[in-house]
Design a protein around this motif. Structure first.
Motif, PDB file in Angstrom:
ATOM      1  N   SER A 142       0.724  -1.102   0.051  1.00 55.80           N
ATOM      2  CA  SER A 142      -0.193  -0.079  -0.092  1.00 55.80           C
ATOM      3  C   SER A 142       0.670   1.287  -0.003  1.00 55.80           C
ATOM      4  O   SER A 142       1.860   1.448   0.745  1.00 55.80           O
ATOM      5  CB  SER A 142      -0.891  -0.028   1.348  1.00 55.80           C
ATOM      6  OG  SER A 142      -1.661   1.117   1.312  1.00 55.80           O
ATOM      7  N   PHE A 144      -0.750   4.283   0.745  1.00 53.77           N
ATOM      8  CA  PHE A 144      -1.406   5.193   1.546  1.00 53.77           C
ATOM      9  C   PHE A 144      -1.174   4.587   2.956  1.00 53.77           C
ATOM     10  O   PHE A 144      -0.907   3.610   3.244  1.00 53.77           O
ATOM     11  CB  PHE A 144      -3.004   5.273   1.194  1.00 53.77           C
ATOM     12  CG  PHE A 144      -3.809   4.096   0.946  1.00 53.77           C
ATOM     13  CD1 PHE A 144      -4.087   3.392   0.021  1.00 53.77           C
ATOM     14  CD2 PHE A 144      -4.085   3.417   2.471  1.00 53.77           C
ATOM     15  CE1 PHE A 144      -4.618   2.111  -0.131  1.00 53.77           C
ATOM     16  CE2 PHE A 144      -4.685   1.996   2.343  1.00 53.77           C
ATOM     17  CZ  PHE A 144      -4.921   1.463   1.136  1.00 53.77           C
ATOM     18  N   ARG A 145      -1.512   5.600   3.894  1.00 51.13           N
ATOM     19  CA  ARG A 145      -1.260   5.514   5.375  1.00 51.13           C
ATOM     20  C   ARG A 145      -2.623   5.674   6.089  1.00 51.13           C
ATOM     21  O   ARG A 145      -3.330   6.870   6.126  1.00 51.13           O
ATOM     22  CB  ARG A 145      -0.151   6.448   5.910  1.00 51.13           C
ATOM     23  CG  ARG A 145       1.433   6.230   5.293  1.00 51.13           C
ATOM     24  CD  ARG A 145       2.363   7.080   5.868  1.00 51.13           C
ATOM     25  NE  ARG A 145       1.876   8.726   5.839  1.00 51.13           N
ATOM     26  CZ  ARG A 145       2.043   9.495   6.500  1.00 51.13           C
ATOM     27  NH1 ARG A 145       2.661   9.132   7.718  1.00 51.13           N
ATOM     28  NH2 ARG A 145       1.688  10.810   6.568  1.00 51.13           N
ATOM     29  N   LEU A 146      -2.859   4.650   7.020  1.00 56.42           N
ATOM     30  CA  LEU A 146      -4.092   4.694   7.907  1.00 56.42           C
ATOM     31  C   LEU A 146      -3.638   4.686   9.312  1.00 56.42           C
ATOM     32  O   LEU A 146      -2.478   4.100   9.651  1.00 56.42           O
ATOM     33  CB  LEU A 146      -5.026   3.407   7.541  1.00 56.42           C
ATOM     34  CG  LEU A 146      -5.448   3.505   5.861  1.00 56.42           C
ATOM     35  CD1 LEU A 146      -6.502   2.305   5.953  1.00 56.42           C
ATOM     36  CD2 LEU A 146      -6.215   4.928   5.398  1.00 56.42           C
ATOM     37  N   ILE A 204     -11.419   4.676   4.038  1.00 57.51           N
ATOM     38  CA  ILE A 204     -10.077   5.211   3.774  1.00 57.51           C
ATOM     39  C   ILE A 204      -9.829   6.643   4.297  1.00 57.51           C
ATOM     40  O   ILE A 204      -8.941   7.093   4.636  1.00 57.51           O
ATOM     41  CB  ILE A 204      -9.321   4.728   2.310  1.00 57.51           C
ATOM     42  CG1 ILE A 204      -9.557   3.233   2.550  1.00 57.51           C
ATOM     43  CG2 ILE A 204      -8.050   5.296   2.258  1.00 57.51           C
ATOM     44  CD1 ILE A 204      -9.184   2.572   1.057  1.00 57.51           C
ATOM     45  N   MET A 205     -10.750   7.460   3.491  1.00 56.67           N
ATOM     46  CA  MET A 205     -10.460   8.879   3.812  1.00 56.67           C
ATOM     47  C   MET A 205     -10.686   8.991   5.179  1.00 56.67           C
ATOM     48  O   MET A 205     -10.105  10.085   5.746  1.00 56.67           O
ATOM     49  CB  MET A 205     -11.733   9.439   2.819  1.00 56.67           C
ATOM     50  CG  MET A 205     -11.334   9.233   1.325  1.00 56.67           C
ATOM     51  SD  MET A 205      -9.925   9.935   0.873  1.00 56.67           S
ATOM     52  CE  MET A 205      -9.948  11.617   0.984  1.00 56.67           C
ATOM     53  N   SER A 208      -7.387   7.989   6.999  1.00 55.02           N
ATOM     54  CA  SER A 208      -6.152   8.716   6.360  1.00 55.02           C
ATOM     55  C   SER A 208      -5.325   9.196   7.145  1.00 55.02           C
ATOM     56  O   SER A 208      -5.953  10.286   7.751  1.00 55.02           O
ATOM     57  CB  SER A 208      -6.218   8.901   5.190  1.00 55.02           C
ATOM     58  OG  SER A 208      -5.254   9.650   4.451  1.00 55.02           O
ATOM     59  N   GLU A 210      -2.848  11.128   6.035  1.00 58.50           N
ATOM     60  CA  GLU A 210      -2.284  12.147   5.128  1.00 58.50           C
ATOM     61  C   GLU A 210      -2.941  13.510   5.639  1.00 58.50           C
ATOM     62  O   GLU A 210      -4.000  13.733   5.508  1.00 58.50           O
ATOM     63  CB  GLU A 210      -2.753  11.892   3.814  1.00 58.50           C
ATOM     64  CG  GLU A 210      -2.085  10.578   2.932  1.00 58.50           C
ATOM     65  CD  GLU A 210      -0.606  10.523   3.039  1.00 58.50           C
ATOM     66  OE1 GLU A 210      -0.023  11.781   2.980  1.00 58.50           O
ATOM     67  OE2 GLU A 210       0.037   9.568   3.279  1.00 58.50           O
TER      68      GLU A 210
END
Length: 214
Positions: A142, A144-146, A204-205, A208, A210
């Protein structure tokens, strides 16, 4: 040492990434070849007599599927010098079950391949959760970072989804013709997976990291 052979740390500044289009082509290409070879197996055998030694259309398709999978893995390695876990494990199962299919002239083995792969990943993800580990980031390499809660929820959902795919594959190959199974494998599983992935974007949003800082 293993990160040089398989996946690299997503935070590695020297890490190379495949473009989404190229990644999709490398993953979908072998499936399209499998579909085409099964549909046009007799024509291929007439054009390339050596292929007739493999058997009927499904066996020609299996042989070409194995070759295309190997080419896809080699291309991925040459481009980014790493092999994501999911395509690698799937490729190994393709080679083992494909070889059994050709050697025993029994297409049951290649039909069971998606069941084995999906059940394996489902067990890996849910088993990891049972021990307090969210392994989804490693499986999907992945980008992205969660937060921890996000990974836990997403890992649970994907683990259950993999088992769903395993059950669906069993139902289709046991209940319908080989041609129907091949068509569903290529044109059914991918859209279902894309829809499921898109349905996870709200989660995810929400989780997240980010733009939230550490």
């Amino acid at each position: 040492m293993t990160d040089k052979i398989f996946e690299r740390d997503p935070s590695d500044p020297k890490r190379k990434e495949l473009s989404p289009v190229l990644k999709l082509a490398l993953e979908l290409g072998p499936l399209l070849i499998f579909f085409f070879a099964n549909a046009r197996g007799e024509w291929l055998a007439a054009q390339f007599p050596a292929l007739s030694a493999l058997g009927g259309p499904i066996f020609i398709a299996t042989g070409l599927f194995m070759a295309a999978t190997a080419i896809s893995l080699v291309a991925s390695w040459l481009l980014v010098r790493s092999l994501p876990i999911m395509p690698l494990v799937s490729g190994i199962v393709v080679f083992v079950f494909g070889a059994l299919t050709l050697f025993l002239q029994n297409d049951t083995f290649i039909k069971m391949k998606p069941t084995i792969v999906n059940a394996l990943f489902g067990a890996m993800l849910l088993g990891g959760l049972a021990f307090g580990k969210s392994l989804l980031g490693h499986v999907f390499d992945s980008a992205f970072r969660l937060d921890a809660e996000g990974w836990r929820k997403l890992t649970l959902r994907w683990g259950l989804f993999f088992f769903f795919l395993a059950v669906v594959n069993e139902v289709v190959w046991r209940s319908f013709s080989t041609d129907t199974w091949v068509a569903f494998k290529v044109w059914g599983i991918m859209p279902i997976t894309i829809l499921f992935t898109m349905s996870q974007m709200p989660l995810i949003m929400r989780h997240s990291l980010e733009g939230k800082g550490e």
